[in-house]
Design a protein around this motif. Structure first.
Motif, PDB file in Angstrom:
ATOM      1  N   HIS A 108      50.916  45.756  82.823  1.00  0.00           N
ATOM      2  CA  HIS A 108      49.820  45.615  81.785  1.00  0.00           C
ATOM      3  C   HIS A 108      50.456  45.686  80.405  1.00  0.00           C
ATOM      4  CE1 HIS A 108      47.152  46.887  85.315  1.00  0.00           C
ATOM      5  NE2 HIS A 108      46.822  45.990  84.948  1.00  0.00           N
ATOM      6  N   LEU A 109      49.740  44.915  79.526  1.00  0.00           N
ATOM      7  CA  LEU A 109      50.212  44.896  78.148  1.00  0.00           C
ATOM      8  C   LEU A 109      48.837  45.584  77.460  1.00  0.00           C
ATOM      9  CD1 LEU A 109      52.181  44.324  75.601  1.00  0.00           C
ATOM     10  CD2 LEU A 109      50.689  41.836  75.635  1.00  0.00           C
ATOM     11  N   TYR A 110      49.132  46.642  76.900  1.00  0.00           N
ATOM     12  CA  TYR A 110      47.996  47.513  76.348  1.00  0.00           C
ATOM     13  C   TYR A 110      47.843  47.279  74.657  1.00  0.00           C
ATOM     14  CZ  TYR A 110      47.664  49.853  80.880  1.00  0.00           C
ATOM     15  OH  TYR A 110      47.578  50.439  82.265  1.00  0.00           O
ATOM     16  N   PRO A 111      46.763  47.462  74.185  1.00  0.00           N
ATOM     17  CA  PRO A 111      46.777  47.389  72.892  1.00  0.00           C
ATOM     18  C   PRO A 111      46.886  48.563  71.938  1.00  0.00           C
ATOM     19  CG  PRO A 111      44.546  47.694  73.755  1.00  0.00           C
ATOM     20  CD  PRO A 111      45.497  47.493  74.905  1.00  0.00           C
ATOM     21  N   GLU A 112      47.123  49.559  72.579  1.00  0.00           N
ATOM     22  CA  GLU A 112      47.415  50.850  72.274  1.00  0.00           C
ATOM     23  C   GLU A 112      48.366  51.685  73.498  1.00  0.00           C
ATOM     24  OE1 GLU A 112      44.022  53.561  71.459  1.00  0.00           O
ATOM     25  OE2 GLU A 112      42.762  51.701  71.754  1.00  0.00           O
ATOM     26  N   PRO A 113      48.826  52.818  73.126  1.00  0.00           N
ATOM     27  CA  PRO A 113      49.579  53.637  74.133  1.00  0.00           C
ATOM     28  C   PRO A 113      48.524  54.465  74.859  1.00  0.00           C
ATOM     29  CG  PRO A 113      49.960  54.567  72.007  1.00  0.00           C
ATOM     30  CD  PRO A 113      49.207  53.060  71.723  1.00  0.00           C
ATOM     31  N   ASP A 114      47.672  53.776  75.688  1.00  0.00           N
ATOM     32  CA  ASP A 114      46.628  54.423  76.234  1.00  0.00           C
ATOM     33  C   ASP A 114      46.305  53.896  77.397  1.00  0.00           C
ATOM     34  OD1 ASP A 114      44.465  55.966  77.234  1.00  0.00           O
ATOM     35  OD2 ASP A 114      43.390  55.490  75.298  1.00  0.00           O
ATOM     36  N   ILE A 115      46.476  54.320  78.677  1.00  0.00           N
ATOM     37  CA  ILE A 115      46.091  53.637  80.095  1.00  0.00           C
ATOM     38  C   ILE A 115      44.655  53.445  80.238  1.00  0.00           C
ATOM     39  CG2 ILE A 115      48.356  54.348  80.900  1.00  0.00           C
ATOM     40  CD1 ILE A 115      46.333  56.505  82.768  1.00  0.00           C
ATOM     41  N   LYS A 116      43.832  53.785  79.252  1.00  0.00           N
ATOM     42  CA  LYS A 116      42.506  53.817  79.578  1.00  0.00           C
ATOM     43  C   LYS A 116      42.008  52.603  78.536  1.00  0.00           C
ATOM     44  CE  LYS A 116      41.435  58.670  80.730  1.00  0.00           C
ATOM     45  NZ  LYS A 116      40.849  59.845  80.184  1.00  0.00           N
ATOM     46  N   ALA A 117      42.696  52.142  77.767  1.00  0.00           N
ATOM     47  CA  ALA A 117      42.565  51.040  77.091  1.00  0.00           C
ATOM     48  C   ALA A 117      42.460  49.733  77.841  1.00  0.00           C
ATOM     49  CB  ALA A 117      43.459  50.906  75.871  1.00  0.00           C
ATOM     50  N   PRO A 118      41.518  48.684  77.708  1.00  0.00           N
ATOM     51  CA  PRO A 118      41.500  47.600  78.266  1.00  0.00           C
ATOM     52  C   PRO A 118      42.753  46.708  78.221  1.00  0.00           C
ATOM     53  CG  PRO A 118      39.375  47.875  77.317  1.00  0.00           C
ATOM     54  CD  PRO A 118      40.539  48.830  76.688  1.00  0.00           C
ATOM     55  N   PRO A 119      43.610  46.255  79.068  1.00  0.00           N
ATOM     56  CA  PRO A 119      44.693  45.508  78.689  1.00  0.00           C
ATOM     57  C   PRO A 119      44.579  44.217  78.034  1.00  0.00           C
ATOM     58  CG  PRO A 119      44.579  46.567  81.195  1.00  0.00           C
ATOM     59  CD  PRO A 119      43.413  46.749  80.496  1.00  0.00           C
ATOM     60  N   ARG A 120      45.533  43.670  77.420  1.00  0.00           N
ATOM     61  CA  ARG A 120      45.398  42.512  76.700  1.00  0.00           C
ATOM     62  C   ARG A 120      45.751  41.405  77.653  1.00  0.00           C
ATOM     63  NH1 ARG A 120      48.295  43.643  70.883  1.00  0.00           N
ATOM     64  NH2 ARG A 120      46.302  44.426  69.804  1.00  0.00           N
ATOM     65  N   LEU A 121      47.022  41.719  78.335  1.00  0.00           N
ATOM     66  CA  LEU A 121      47.386  40.816  79.521  1.00  0.00           C
ATOM     67  C   LEU A 121      47.997  41.437  80.618  1.00  0.00           C
ATOM     68  CD1 LEU A 121      49.433  38.300  76.963  1.00  0.00           C
ATOM     69  CD2 LEU A 121      47.307  37.758  78.171  1.00  0.00           C
ATOM     70  N   ILE A 122      48.158  40.778  81.783  1.00  0.00           N
ATOM     71  CA  ILE A 122      49.079  41.261  82.789  1.00  0.00           C
ATOM     72  C   ILE A 122      50.426  40.272  82.960  1.00  0.00           C
ATOM     73  CG2 ILE A 122      49.211  41.579  85.336  1.00  0.00           C
ATOM     74  CD1 ILE A 122      46.029  42.001  85.491  1.00  0.00           C
ATOM     75  N   LEU A 123      51.494  40.907  82.634  1.00  0.00           N
ATOM     76  CA  LEU A 123      52.634  40.363  82.494  1.00  0.00           C
ATOM     77  C   LEU A 123      53.223  40.365  83.706  1.00  0.00           C
ATOM     78  CD1 LEU A 123      53.701  41.774  79.073  1.00  0.00           C
ATOM     79  CD2 LEU A 123      52.336  39.735  79.412  1.00  0.00           C
TER      80      LEU A 123
END
Length: 278
Positions: A108-123
């Protein structure tokens, strides 16, 4: 004398790369415009009608554009030299040198360093990353944050390329695909070898001609050996078991080599054409 392989040569009758001037005939020549893949996966179509997928580009890879027309960019993948037409909206300006790659099957590519944040992309595995820093659980890139354990630095290749191929077991079969989201037989070999630091061409005929050393028919096989049919390739997990992305299982699957040989022959897929040891 055979002409250049147009799968890896930026040349058409109407347009060719400027560096080929004097070597090929074309109506006009163009300099390459480097672009970066900004989508998780971008299809590379074989023609401007976008009717057939020839290959794919992965996030962060560089694509040298020679023409933009009708929403498609025609050019060459810098990673393996493959030519194709790519949707312009999947490309962006380069964002600096890449220094790492995604090493997990998916990350997952996250918008911030937080695993609860909705990912921007799945790489997908093999995506290229420009690291800007980060410590602890995350690595920072210009596009967001990736879990550190899903990232491998350049210069640190995978130790066991066959294990990389095994990590993609179960990925759905996709003609022209190059990722856990969908992959074909030659891309399975290409992605795994590349992760281990071994350059690998895109298609089975290229791999049969260019990889490693040829093994005589009847030679004992071992882990990591490649077995080729016309238009198909698989990797041996040991002396008897084959792993391959195939249209029978419609996924990356393993099976006894003897069974695969018999089934492929019964389906008019022909006999084994080569055995090679990378």
């Amino acid at each position: 004398m055979a002409g250049p392989d147009l799968r890896r040569t930026p040349a058409r009758p109407d347009l060719a790369a400027a560096h080929l001037r004097g070597r090929v005939t074309a109506e006009r020549f163009a300099e390459a415009e480097p672009a970066r893949v900004s989508a998780a996966v971008a299809p590379m179509w074989t023609g401007p009608d976008a009717a057939r997928r020839g290959s794919e580009l992965l996030f962060g890879e560089i694509f040298d554009i020679y023409e933009r027309r009708d929403g498609l960019a025609w050019g060459q993948a810098r990673a393996d030299g493959y030519m194709g037409y790519v949707p312009e909206d999947a490309l962006a300006a380069p964002a600096g040198d890449t220094t790492a790659r995604v090493s997990a099957p998916l990350a997952h590519l996250y918008p911030e360093p937080d695993i609860k944040a909705p990912p921007r992309l799945i790489l997908p595995q093999g995506s290229r990353l420009t690291l800007q820093g980060g410590a602890g659980r995350f690595r920072e890139t210009p596009d967001g944050f990736v879990i550190a354990t899903h990232v491998a630095l350049d210069g640190r290749p995978a130790e066991d390329w066959v294990a990389v191929a095994e990590s993609l077991r179960g990925a759905p079969y996709l003609w022209g695909g190059r990722s856990m989201l969908g992959i074909d037989c030659s891309a399975l070999v290409q992605q795994a070898l590349t992760a281990a630091g071994t350059p690998c061409p895109r298609d089975t005929d290229m791999q049969a001609a260019e990889l490693g050393t040829a093994l005589a028919p009847g030679s004992a096989l071992r882990r990591g050996d490649l077995v080729f049919w016309k238009g198909h390739v698989g990797v041996m997990l040991d002396e008897t078991v084959l792993l391959h992305a195939n249209a029978w299982h419609m996924q990356v699957a393993q099976e006894p080599l003897d069974g695969a040989i018999a089934r492929i022959a019964a389906q008019d897929g022909g006999p084994v054409t080569a055995r090679r040891r990378p």
